[in-house]
Design a protein around this motif. Structure first.
Motif, PDB file in Angstrom:
ATOM      1  N   VAL A 324       0.839  -1.200   0.000  1.00 19.17           N
ATOM      2  CA  VAL A 324       0.000   0.000   0.000  1.00 19.17           C
ATOM      3  C   VAL A 324       0.876   1.252   0.000  1.00 19.17           C
ATOM      4  N   GLY A 325       1.916   1.250   0.845  1.00 20.27           N
ATOM      5  CA  GLY A 325       2.804   2.408   0.925  1.00 20.27           C
ATOM      6  C   GLY A 325       3.513   2.694  -0.386  1.00 20.27           C
ATOM      7  N   LYS A 327       2.512   1.931  -3.405  1.00 22.86           N
ATOM      8  CA  LYS A 327       1.574   2.466  -4.386  1.00 22.86           C
ATOM      9  C   LYS A 327       1.343   3.955  -4.166  1.00 22.86           C
ATOM     10  N   CYS A 328       1.221   4.362  -2.895  1.00 20.98           N
ATOM     11  CA  CYS A 328       1.021   5.781  -2.595  1.00 20.98           C
ATOM     12  C   CYS A 328       2.237   6.603  -3.016  1.00 20.98           C
ATOM     13  N   VAL A 331       2.435   6.971  -6.843  1.00 19.62           N
ATOM     14  CA  VAL A 331       1.512   7.978  -7.365  1.00 19.62           C
ATOM     15  C   VAL A 331       2.074   9.380  -7.151  1.00 19.62           C
ATOM     16  N   MET A 332       2.610   9.634  -5.957  1.00 21.28           N
ATOM     17  CA  MET A 332       3.167  10.958  -5.669  1.00 21.28           C
ATOM     18  C   MET A 332       4.394  11.247  -6.534  1.00 21.28           C
TER      19      MET A 332
END
Length: 352
Positions: A324-325, A327-328, A331-332
């Motif tokens: 999850v981390g 992927k975040c 995106v950033m």
């Protein structure tokens, strides 16, 4: 007509990767280059694979008599090169097809730039993109920033003017055959940052980066805590050498640089799954220079959370959170790359 760019590729025991590395060079849209493959005497089939490309007049193979290491192989390539610019690619990495063209344009547009580098995209062992990038500072880079954070990032990212390399050239005094050196052959690790630091600290050349991820940097699955210790020891040797040519720089920034290096090694330990080593290295970083928390709050806190989570949590739980981390963060990173003017078409063409 002499080639405008000389591409130097050291080769040592990379039979799984070297064919793809060579092909990524030969597929460049800018074709006025020579590819100098330096055989550093490995014991696998790497050079037999390289021999398949000698029919291309741009490809030349230079053979060492014995294994000398990465720094010596790069030096050999530079000494044999003819180009106005010298590019480096490690034989397990890859390039975007437009890499050389974009660097030539970058260097032509500003004659004060001595070293042009690009952002890098990470690929896994099998060459698949993992949607993660090296996101360094691109402009306004001074010796202090380079010492602490090494924005160039890896040995396959830079393209350097020959005149810049000439300005840091020195004569080997450790070998029976005296020859010009650019990378310090005493180093088996940290030879990259040592060379970039000499450029930044002892010349007036600018170091600037391109926002596009033009280098595909392969993550090494074989990293171990013992290797991290060797990396750190080699970095400390680089610091000792730097005291001789940049004493004031070290007086002001050595502790912060050491903390950033320890934090970087903590992230490397996380990547190899060694949570205990990651926590130890992170704690060393904070004890060495707590200022890194203020200067780079987000990255420092992220490293702390990842290190302690990997150390405390069961592996299945950490893997879920890590996914999850990542992927975040991905995106950033893509949003930032877009803000820096990289088109969505480029990213799509790049399969990123």
């Amino acid at each position: 007509m002499s080639p405008r760019i000389s591409v130097v590729m050291p080769v040592y025991n990379v039979e799984k990767f070297v064919k793809s590395a060579i092909e990524s060079v030969l597929k460049q849209t800018y074709d006025n280059f020579e590819l100098l493959i330096v055989d550093d005497r490995g014991d696998d089939r790497s050079i037999q694979i390289c021999n398949q490309f000698i029919g291309d007049p741009r490809v030349h193979i230079i053979r060492h008599q014995c294994n000398k290491g990465l720094a010596a192989a790069r030096n050999t390539g530079i000494r044999h090169s003819l180009g106005e610019f010298v590019a480096f690619i490690d034989s397990d990495d890859l390039w975007h097809p437009e890499k050389l063209q974009r660097h030539v344009t970058h260097l032509d547009n500003d004659p004060q730039i001595g070293l042009s580098f690009s952002r890098s995209s990470f690929i896994d062992f099998d060459g698949k993109f993992i949607d993660f990038y090296q996101m360094p500072k691109l402009t306004g880079i001074d010796a202090a920033h380079l010492l602490c954070r090494n924005p160039v990032g890896n040995g396959s990212a830079p393209v350097i003017r020959r005149t810049t390399l000439n300005d840091i050239r020195f004569l080997s005094v450790t070998s029976a055959d005296r020859h010009s050196c650019y990378f310090d052959e005493k180093f088996r690790q940290s030879e990259d940052i040592e060379c970039w630091l000499r450029i930044a600290a002892t010349t007036s050349w600018k170091i600037e980066g391109l926002p596009e991820p033009l280098t595909y940097y392969r993550l090494n699955h074989g990293g171990l805590s013992a290797n991290l210790e060797k990396q750190y020891a080699s970095w400390e040797l680089m610091i000792e050498k730097a005291r001789g040519f940049a004493p004031l720089l070290l007086q002001r920034h050595e502790q912060a640089a050491r903390a950033y290096q320890l934090r970087y090694l903590s992230r490397q330990a996380i990547r190899t799954g060694d949570g205990s080593a990651a926590v130890k290295l992170f704690n060393q970083a904070m004890a060495t220079s707590p200022s890194i928390l203020k200067n780079e709050t987000g990255r420092t806190i992220t490293t702390m959370i990842a290190a302690y989570a990997q150390w405390i949590m069961p592996s299945w739980g950490y893997i879920a959170i890590e996914g999850v981390g990542q992927k975040c963060i991905s995106v950033m990173q893509k949003m930032r790359i877009s803000r820096d003017g990289v088109s969505s078409e480029f990213m799509q063409d790049n399969k990123l």
